[in-house]
Write an enzyme that holds these catalytic residues in place. Structure first.
Site, PDB file in Angstrom:
ATOM      1  N   ASP A  73       0.848  -1.183   0.000  1.00 39.39           N
ATOM      2  CA  ASP A  73       0.000   0.000   0.000  1.00 39.39           C
ATOM      3  C   ASP A  73       0.890   1.242   0.000  1.00 39.39           C
ATOM      4  O   ASP A  73       2.103   1.149   0.188  1.00 39.39           O
ATOM      5  CB  ASP A  73      -1.025   0.002   1.138  1.00 39.39           C
ATOM      6  CG  ASP A  73      -0.427   0.023   2.536  1.00 39.39           C
ATOM      7  OD1 ASP A  73       0.811  -0.119   2.667  1.00 39.39           O
ATOM      8  OD2 ASP A  73      -1.190   0.171   3.497  1.00 39.39           O
ATOM      9  N   TYR A  75       2.927   4.804   0.673  1.00 43.70           N
ATOM     10  CA  TYR A  75       3.573   5.421   1.830  1.00 43.70           C
ATOM     11  C   TYR A  75       2.531   6.237   2.598  1.00 43.70           C
ATOM     12  O   TYR A  75       1.674   6.894   2.002  1.00 43.70           O
ATOM     13  CB  TYR A  75       4.708   6.335   1.380  1.00 43.70           C
ATOM     14  CG  TYR A  75       5.854   5.628   0.692  1.00 43.70           C
ATOM     15  CD1 TYR A  75       6.568   4.614   1.321  1.00 43.70           C
ATOM     16  CD2 TYR A  75       6.246   5.994  -0.598  1.00 43.70           C
ATOM     17  CE1 TYR A  75       7.639   3.977   0.699  1.00 43.70           C
ATOM     18  CE2 TYR A  75       7.324   5.373  -1.238  1.00 43.70           C
ATOM     19  CZ  TYR A  75       8.012   4.372  -0.584  1.00 43.70           C
ATOM     20  OH  TYR A  75       9.065   3.746  -1.207  1.00 43.70           O
ATOM     21  N   PHE A  86       6.655   2.288  -4.477  1.00 45.48           N
ATOM     22  CA  PHE A  86       8.043   2.491  -4.042  1.00 45.48           C
ATOM     23  C   PHE A  86       8.587   3.889  -4.355  1.00 45.48           C
ATOM     24  O   PHE A  86       9.601   4.291  -3.800  1.00 45.48           O
ATOM     25  CB  PHE A  86       8.978   1.423  -4.635  1.00 45.48           C
ATOM     26  CG  PHE A  86       8.707   0.041  -4.136  1.00 45.48           C
ATOM     27  CD1 PHE A  86       9.136  -0.368  -2.882  1.00 45.48           C
ATOM     28  CD2 PHE A  86       7.987  -0.862  -4.915  1.00 45.48           C
ATOM     29  CE1 PHE A  86       8.863  -1.649  -2.409  1.00 45.48           C
ATOM     30  CE2 PHE A  86       7.713  -2.146  -4.446  1.00 45.48           C
ATOM     31  CZ  PHE A  86       8.149  -2.534  -3.199  1.00 45.48           C
ATOM     32  N   HIS A 195      10.813  -9.060   0.195  1.00 39.39           N
ATOM     33  CA  HIS A 195      10.518  -7.625   0.163  1.00 39.39           C
ATOM     34  C   HIS A 195      11.798  -6.835   0.425  1.00 39.39           C
ATOM     35  O   HIS A 195      12.636  -7.239   1.225  1.00 39.39           O
ATOM     36  CB  HIS A 195       9.468  -7.285   1.220  1.00 39.39           C
ATOM     37  CG  HIS A 195       8.842  -5.943   1.022  1.00 39.39           C
ATOM     38  ND1 HIS A 195       9.439  -4.776   1.461  1.00 39.39           N
ATOM     39  CD2 HIS A 195       7.700  -5.578   0.411  1.00 39.39           C
ATOM     40  CE1 HIS A 195       8.668  -3.755   1.139  1.00 39.39           C
ATOM     41  NE2 HIS A 195       7.610  -4.206   0.494  1.00 39.39           N
TER      42      HIS A 195
END
Length: 232
Positions: A73, A75, A86, A195
């Site tokens: 999801d 920031y 990202f 991740h």
């Protein structure tokens, strides 16, 4: 709130995406999601700003998509999210996960550390920078999970899966890796890794996703991504 206007999410999409997503979306579920999102924007601080909600789709048309990088999801701090997984705009401190992405990019392809965290240059080359959940309340990660965005972004993966031109799916972390089951067309390639979060010290660094993605594209006769061209 009952007086909050509903958002017609499909109407906000660029036309090419509206065309390919509509067959994979449940109208009632999508309408309920639109009502929830409209209410959240009306009553809380929500990221990204609504004008950036579909930036990933706007910058990368379905027919041009060659790579999908799936986040979880957006920031959740002010000034960070701008609709690309990202990515942060120039002038915004590069978040820890993106620092690890850049570290791996350097080790994989020898790319110098980019001047900022803006990844719109990737999007312009056909990299769909998608989050599974496209909105979040300020300072409340995961707050919009389970409200219908997952079905919306699953529909995006299904729409890309239905295309015959190769798409490379970069799935980082346990949440993203569950989406591998949606990719059933043998034309496509799924590359899984851990991740890039610093909380996950193993599984991403050393995975060499960028060179592997380019090899998969080249194998299909498609242009490689210039991963050094991050900013738009």
């Amino acid at each position: 709130m009952s007086d909050a206007p509903s958002l017609d999410l499909t109407a906000l999409l660029p036309q090419p995406w509206r065309t390919v997503l509509t067959p994979h979306l449940d109208p009632e579920r999508t309408a309920a999601l639109g009502a929830f999102v409209a209410g959240e924007y009306a009553t809380a601080t929500v990221f990204p700003p609504i004008e950036d909600l579909f930036s990933a789709y706007r910058l990368c048309e379905p027919q041009e998509c060659r790579v999908l990088i799936l986040g979880q999801d957006p920031y959740h701090r002010a000034g960070q999210a701008h609709g690309l997984s990202f990515s942060v705009r120039p002038g915004v401190t590069v978040p820890p996960s993106l620092r690890n992405v850049f570290k791996e990019l350097g080790e994989d392809l020898g790319v110098p550390k980019p001047a900022n965290g803006d990844l719109s240059g990737w999007a312009a080359q056909g990299v769909l920078l998608l989050n599974s959940v496209l909105t979040v309340r300020q300072a409340s990660p995961g707050s919009h999970a389970g409200r219908g965005w997952e079905e919306f972004t699953d529909a995006t993966i299904r729409a890309l899966n239905a295309q015959d031109q190769r798409v490379v799916f970069l799935l980082w972390g346990g949440y993203a890796r569950k989406k591998a089951a949606l990719v059933t067309n043998p034309a496509h390639v799924v590359l899984e890794a851990g991740h890039p979060s610093p909380m996950n010290p193993r599984g991403f660094l050393g995975s060499r996703p960028f060179s592997a993605a380019n090899k998969a594209l080249a194998d299909a006769g498609l242009p490689e991504i210039d991963w050094e061209r991050t900013a738009g």
